[in-house]
Write an enzyme that holds these catalytic residues in place. Structure first.
Site, mmCIF file in Angstrom:
data_model
loop_
_atom_site.group_PDB
_atom_site.id
_atom_site.type_symbol
_atom_site.label_atom_id
_atom_site.label_comp_id
_atom_site.label_asym_id
_atom_site.label_seq_id
_atom_site.Cartn_x
_atom_site.Cartn_y
_atom_site.Cartn_z
ATOM 1 N N SER A 153 0.824 -1.208 0.000
ATOM 2 C CA SER A 153 0.000 0.000 0.000
ATOM 3 C C SER A 153 0.861 1.263 0.000
ATOM 4 C CB SER A 153 -0.914 0.023 1.223
ATOM 5 O OG SER A 153 -1.777 -1.082 1.207
ATOM 6 N N GLN A 154 0.286 2.322 -0.529
ATOM 7 C CA GLN A 154 0.899 3.653 -0.513
ATOM 8 C C GLN A 154 1.181 4.047 0.948
ATOM 9 O OE1 GLN A 154 -2.079 6.432 -1.616
ATOM 10 N NE2 GLN A 154 -0.674 8.140 -1.915
#
Ligand code: SAH
Length: 214
Positions: free
Chosen positions: A65-66
């Protein structure tokens, strides 16, 4: 300058420019993300991009994930340090490592066997983390109930077994909604009387929660 010093500078920039600048305030979350080497959780060939403001491929059609999404979901869990946490979707293990710094015990489930094999080795030094290779839809009953639950893949609807395994007073953070569309990030609080409140946080794009090995 050594590579690890370059990475430390990038890590600090990430926390300042991607997290604090966008409103992440929990100092414990910011400190954890200043200390955990994100580059260790991505393919060495992608280490250069480890602090980019986006998700990255980790193989098997999955992503890490970012950084901002990791920070936001972790902040929403309101961890103080004494909690037992269940995570569904170990993936790269980066989010798991962040949780391990902020909670007492972390149980994390990954459905894709080769990802589990790789990540369980990476997480071995994090002594309060226990990982399993199974379908997380049904939670992990043996260690339930949990003070906090975080789901990092999106089911169409919130799985009932996860709600059951959340302690009264507990918090769950989960993306949910139709696949192939944007989903909603939701914060669920189980009140002391067992009833549920749901707060919409923002639109997000997660990989789907799958139901069998892929
Ligand atoms: N937090 C991770 C996110 C990885 S992407 C990271 O930042 O690296 C979501 C992960 O959930 C993938 O690794 C995927 O294989 C896993 N997943 C999908 N469905 C699952 C299920 N039913 N049970 C457990 N893990 C699942």
């Amino acid at each position: 300058m050594q590579l690890k010093d370059v990475m430390a500078l990038r890590r600090n920039d990430m926390v300042d420019n991607q997290l604090e600048a966008r409103g992440i305030k929990d100092e414990r979350v910011l400190d954890a993300m200043r200390s955990i080497p994100r580059e260790a959780f991505v393919d060495p060939a992608m280490a250069e991009s480890a602090y980019d403001d986006r998700p990255l491929s980790i193989g098997f059609s999955q992503t890490i994930s970012q950084p901002y999404i990791v920070a936001l979901m972790t902040e929403l869990l309101e961890l103080k340090g004494n909690e037992k946490v269940l995570e569904i979707g170990t993936g790269s293990g980066y989010q798991t490592a962040v949780l391990s710094k902020l909670a007492a015990e972390v149980y994390s489930i990954e459905i894709v066997k080769p990802l589990y094999d790789r990540t369980s080795k990476l997480l071995a030094p994090y002594k309060n983390v226990t990982v399993a290779n199974r379908d997380g839809y049904n939670g992990w009953k043996e260690h339930a109930p949990y003070d906090r639950i975080i789901v990092t893949a999106a089911p169409e609807n919130v799985p009932e077994p996860l709600i059951e395994q959340l302690k009264a007073g507990g918090i769950m953070v989960i993306p949910s909604g139709p696949h192939g569309w944007s989903q909603s990030l939701i914060k669920i609080v189980k009140k002391p009387d067992g009833t549920i409140s749901k707060d919409f946080i923002c639109d997000v794009a997660f990989v789907p929660l799958t139901r069998k090995d892929i």
